[in-house]
Design a protein around this motif. Structure first.
Motif, PDB file in Angstrom:
ATOM      1  N   GLY A   1       0.790  -1.222   0.000  1.00  0.00           N
ATOM      2  CA  GLY A   1       0.000   0.000   0.000  1.00  0.00           C
ATOM      3  C   GLY A   1       0.820   1.269   0.000  1.00  0.00           C
ATOM      4  O   GLY A   1       0.266   2.362   0.036  1.00  0.00           O
ATOM      5  N   THR A   2       2.153   1.157  -0.037  1.00  0.00           N
ATOM      6  CA  THR A   2       3.019   2.339  -0.059  1.00  0.00           C
ATOM      7  C   THR A   2       3.925   2.291  -1.286  1.00  0.00           C
ATOM      8  O   THR A   2       4.105   1.260  -1.907  1.00  0.00           O
ATOM      9  CB  THR A   2       3.890   2.434   1.211  1.00  0.00           C
ATOM     10  OG1 THR A   2       4.767   1.304   1.258  1.00  0.00           O
ATOM     11  CG2 THR A   2       3.038   2.497   2.456  1.00  0.00           C
ATOM     12  N   ARG A   3       4.491   3.442  -1.579  1.00  0.00           N
ATOM     13  CA  ARG A   3       5.456   3.546  -2.669  1.00  0.00           C
ATOM     14  C   ARG A   3       6.859   3.495  -2.077  1.00  0.00           C
ATOM     15  O   ARG A   3       7.069   3.876  -0.932  1.00  0.00           O
ATOM     16  CB  ARG A   3       5.289   4.881  -3.391  1.00  0.00           C
ATOM     17  CG  ARG A   3       4.002   5.019  -4.128  1.00  0.00           C
ATOM     18  CD  ARG A   3       3.940   6.393  -4.800  1.00  0.00           C
ATOM     19  NE  ARG A   3       2.802   6.498  -5.668  1.00  0.00           N
ATOM     20  CZ  ARG A   3       1.625   6.961  -5.294  1.00  0.00           C
ATOM     21  NH1 ARG A   3       1.437   7.380  -4.070  1.00  0.00           N
ATOM     22  NH2 ARG A   3       0.626   7.014  -6.142  1.00  0.00           N
TER      23      ARG A   3
ATOM     24  N   VAL B   1       5.188   5.968  -9.526  1.00  0.00           N
ATOM     25  CA  VAL B   1       5.148   4.539  -9.199  1.00  0.00           C
ATOM     26  C   VAL B   1       3.894   4.264  -8.372  1.00  0.00           C
ATOM     27  O   VAL B   1       3.638   4.943  -7.382  1.00  0.00           O
ATOM     28  CB  VAL B   1       6.411   4.109  -8.411  1.00  0.00           C
ATOM     29  CG1 VAL B   1       6.293   2.681  -7.909  1.00  0.00           C
ATOM     30  CG2 VAL B   1       7.642   4.275  -9.267  1.00  0.00           C
ATOM     31  N   PRO B   2       3.095   3.272  -8.781  1.00  0.00           N
ATOM     32  CA  PRO B   2       1.882   2.971  -8.021  1.00  0.00           C
ATOM     33  C   PRO B   2       2.214   2.327  -6.682  1.00  0.00           C
ATOM     34  O   PRO B   2       3.296   1.743  -6.519  1.00  0.00           O
ATOM     35  CB  PRO B   2       1.126   1.994  -8.926  1.00  0.00           C
ATOM     36  CG  PRO B   2       2.176   1.364  -9.758  1.00  0.00           C
ATOM     37  CD  PRO B   2       3.258   2.397  -9.936  1.00  0.00           C
ATOM     38  N   PRO B   3       1.317   2.420  -5.712  1.00  0.00           N
ATOM     39  CA  PRO B   3       1.551   1.752  -4.427  1.00  0.00           C
ATOM     40  C   PRO B   3       1.711   0.245  -4.633  1.00  0.00           C
ATOM     41  O   PRO B   3       1.050  -0.349  -5.477  1.00  0.00           O
ATOM     42  CB  PRO B   3       0.296   2.058  -3.608  1.00  0.00           C
ATOM     43  CG  PRO B   3      -0.308   3.251  -4.261  1.00  0.00           C
ATOM     44  CD  PRO B   3       0.073   3.181  -5.708  1.00  0.00           C
ATOM     45  N   ARG B   4       2.595  -0.331  -3.873  1.00  0.00           N
ATOM     46  CA  ARG B   4       2.881  -1.760  -3.993  1.00  0.00           C
ATOM     47  C   ARG B   4       1.710  -2.576  -3.473  1.00  0.00           C
ATOM     48  O   ARG B   4       1.173  -2.308  -2.409  1.00  0.00           O
ATOM     49  CB  ARG B   4       4.149  -2.081  -3.212  1.00  0.00           C
ATOM     50  CG  ARG B   4       4.522  -3.513  -3.319  1.00  0.00           C
ATOM     51  CD  ARG B   4       5.881  -3.898  -3.665  1.00  0.00           C
ATOM     52  NE  ARG B   4       6.708  -3.198  -4.579  1.00  0.00           N
ATOM     53  CZ  ARG B   4       8.022  -3.254  -4.492  1.00  0.00           C
ATOM     54  NH1 ARG B   4       8.604  -3.896  -3.510  1.00  0.00           N
ATOM     55  NH2 ARG B   4       8.767  -2.641  -5.382  1.00  0.00           N
ATOM     56  N   ALA B   5       1.308  -3.571  -4.234  1.00  0.00           N
ATOM     57  CA  ALA B   5       0.194  -4.437  -3.861  1.00  0.00           C
ATOM     58  C   ALA B   5       0.693  -5.580  -2.982  1.00  0.00           C
ATOM     59  O   ALA B   5       1.834  -6.015  -3.097  1.00  0.00           O
ATOM     60  CB  ALA B   5      -0.474  -5.003  -5.100  1.00  0.00           C
TER      61      ALA B   5
END
Length: 131
Positions: free
Chosen positions: A71-73, A115-119
């Motif tokens: 949920g974070t970059r 960069v999208p938030p990490r899933a």
């Protein structure tokens, strides 16, 4: 740093949109950069992405490994970005080196912002028909 293919693609697109947004033609058109990007054909986008890939991707891979929570970059300090840029600059003169360093730092910061938030890989839902 290990980025996923999607993260690298989104980062490169973010840098490309930042570069396009600074161009006079785009600013004078009055269009939103995302609308302008969608109106470009695939080849035009390829040309922009190809031109930036040699500058942005080596720096992204040279960044140090950091732990990224779901949920974070990924976040990096200015010093970490500067060191990665310096490590990837070629053998150029002092003045050109300073200009390229500042430009690449700005490009990488724009790329990292995109960069999208990490899933969370454990939270992925697989449809029934794929099991």
């Amino acid at each position: 740093m290990r980025f996923t293919e999607n993260e690298m693609t989104r980062a490169l697109e973010g840098a490309a949109k930042a570069v396009l947004g600074a161009q006079r033609e785009v600013r004078k058109s009055g269009k939103d950069i995302n609308d302008f990007w969608r109106e470009m054909d695939r080849y035009q986008r390829y040309v922009v992405l190809d031109g930036l890939s040699g500058q942005v991707l080596p720096v992204l891979t040279a960044l140090p490994d950091v732990e990224v929570e779901s949920g974070t970059r990924p976040t990096f300090t200015d010093d970490q970005i500067r060191e990665a840029v310096e490590a990837t600059l070629g053998d150029v003169g002092r003045m050109r080196r300073a200009v390229e360093q500042r430009a690449r730092i700005a490009l990488v910061q724009a790329a990292l912002a995109a960069v999208p938030p990490r899933a969370d890989p454990d939270a992925l839902i697989v449809p029934d028909f794929l099991e």
